[in-house]
Design an enzyme around this catalytic site. Structure first.
Site, PDB file in Angstrom:
ATOM      1  N   LYS A 326       0.814  -1.210   0.000  1.00 44.59           N
ATOM      2  CA  LYS A 326       0.000   0.000   0.000  1.00 44.59           C
ATOM      3  C   LYS A 326       0.855   1.272   0.000  1.00 44.59           C
ATOM      4  CE  LYS A 326      -4.298  -1.947   1.707  1.00 44.59           C
ATOM      5  NZ  LYS A 326      -5.370  -1.925   2.722  1.00 44.59           N
ATOM      6  N   ARG A 360      -3.429 -10.163   5.130  1.00 41.58           N
ATOM      7  CA  ARG A 360      -3.936 -10.217   3.749  1.00 41.58           C
ATOM      8  C   ARG A 360      -2.817  -9.757   2.824  1.00 41.58           C
ATOM      9  NH1 ARG A 360      -6.725  -6.856   0.103  1.00 41.58           N
ATOM     10  NH2 ARG A 360      -8.427  -7.889  -1.042  1.00 41.58           N
TER      11      ARG A 360
END
Length: 380
Positions: A326, A360
């Protein structure tokens, strides 16, 4: 004589047992070796003065602002520093005290009951769309099935499949288009009975899409809206499916427009309390919480959530963290999504240290190896 400085992260019970300490002594000494730092906000100044004296009486301490003893302000923030043993004794003392200290005592006892997970599950990501921020996670048709099978071989405990990007400023996709993208994957999973090899999660908040996924062998609903739609909760309940309640401020289209919180940890904790209560009222039996890294948070918010993830363990639910590749990594070390594997591993290992049960990820193989190394270190 030899004197060695040991890490605070050791398995204290193991060392004490090897030393030959008796079983009763192991519990006592291990509790003395475990420290807690607890931030208490808006405590009545009278309570702060009582708690300060009681903390000192058991060997702990309470950091308070100047002027607290003179009650210059009606409420103060403070930091309690105590071993597990001291915290246990202190919590019993405060049950009989005024000014809200009974509530403080109950919270301290909740903290003492926290147990970090022994096993961490890896959730691999498969995106059936063309606009997810990390291109290597996008798969369609047979390529999606091949990616699923590869992740299973690499050791994924869960495969999370979604048809709509939730990246900041992503385009809206209606449920019909989402269903069109996902239906071939649902059919392939069902036909090959891939659900016998690993668990499958549907990354959606659309009841029609979720219904099809559950009929295809999926057993987890990963809802970025945090079960805002009761129909999703009812589907989870009637199918005995697990639900992931994620926190997001705003929508994917608006969430990164100057996100603000009164207090990031307490605000999200309250959100989870409310959503869990509603889900359990609707008979959802299996709930995991996701603090929503990158979903309406600044860099500092994200780092705070990962660093203080243990705060949410008192809710008694497994915690999921997804920071894979991210943009928060780019804000610390400028890089494209393709260059963020190292940063991802650093964030996820920190999340695991702080209590995450599920991570995740886009890179299953690398995370399997990293967790094996961390586990080996934890046994020393």
């Amino acid at each position: 004589m030899q004197i060695e400085l040991l890490s605070n992260a050791i398995d204290k019970r193991k060392y004490l047992k090897e030393l030959g300490v008796d079983s009763g002594g192991i519990s006592i000494l291990a509790s003395k070796a475990t420290h807690h730092v607890i931030y208490i906000r808006d405590l009545h100044v009278g309570a702060a003065n009582i708690l300060k004296q009681d903390a000192l009486s058991v060997g702990a301490d309470l950091a308070v602002p100047r002027g607290t003893v003179m009650a210059k302000t009606p409420y103060v923030d403070c930091i309690l520093i105590a071993t597990a043993r001291e915290l246990e004794t202190l919590s019993k003392k405060e049950l009989a005290q005024p000014f809200g200290l009974k509530d403080v005592a109950k919270k301290l006892q909740e903290i003492l009951k926290i147990k970090k997970p022994k096993k961490v599950e890896i959730m691999g990501v498969v995106n059936a769309n063309d606009d997810s921020f990390y291109a290597e996670s996008r798969f369609n048709g047979n390529a999606a099935v091949e990616a699923i099978e590869r992740m299973i071989d690499e050791g994924a405990d869960i495969i999370d499949i979604g048809g709509v990007s939730s990246a900041p400023s992503s385009l809206y996709v209606d449920k019909d288009e989402e269903f069109r993208r996902l239906k071939p994957i649902f059919d392939a999973v069902k036909k090959a009975k891939l659900y016998n090899k690993t668990k499958f999660s549907i990354d959606s908040y659309e009841p029609e899409v979720i219904t099809c996924a559950l009929k295809s062998g999926f057993e987890i609903v990963n809802d970025i809206t945090g079960l805002s739609n009761d129909e999703v909760s009812k589907l989870c309940a009637s199918n005995n499916a697990a639900a992931v309640i994620m926190h997001m401020q705003g929508t994917p289209q608006t969430m990164q427009h100057e996100p603000k919180y009164d207090n990031i940890l307490s605000d999200i904790y309250s959100f989870f309390e409310q959503r869990v209560a509603r889900a359990e009222f609707l008979n959802v039996k299996h709930i995991t919480l996701d603090v929503g890294i990158g979903f309406g948070k600044t860099l500092e918010h994200n780092l705070m959530l990962i660093k203080h993830l243990g705060h949410f363990l008192t809710l008694g639910k497994p915690l999921l963290v997804g920071a894979s590749r991210k943009s928060m990594i780019d804000k610390i070390s400028p890089s494209s999504p393709h260059e963020r594997l190292a940063g991802t591993l650093a964030l996820h290992l920190e999340a695991v240290r702080n209590g995450a049960s599920i991570i995740r990820v886009h890179d299953v193989k690398e995370h399997v190896q990293a967790l094996k190394i961390q586990e080996a270190l934890n046994t020393i």
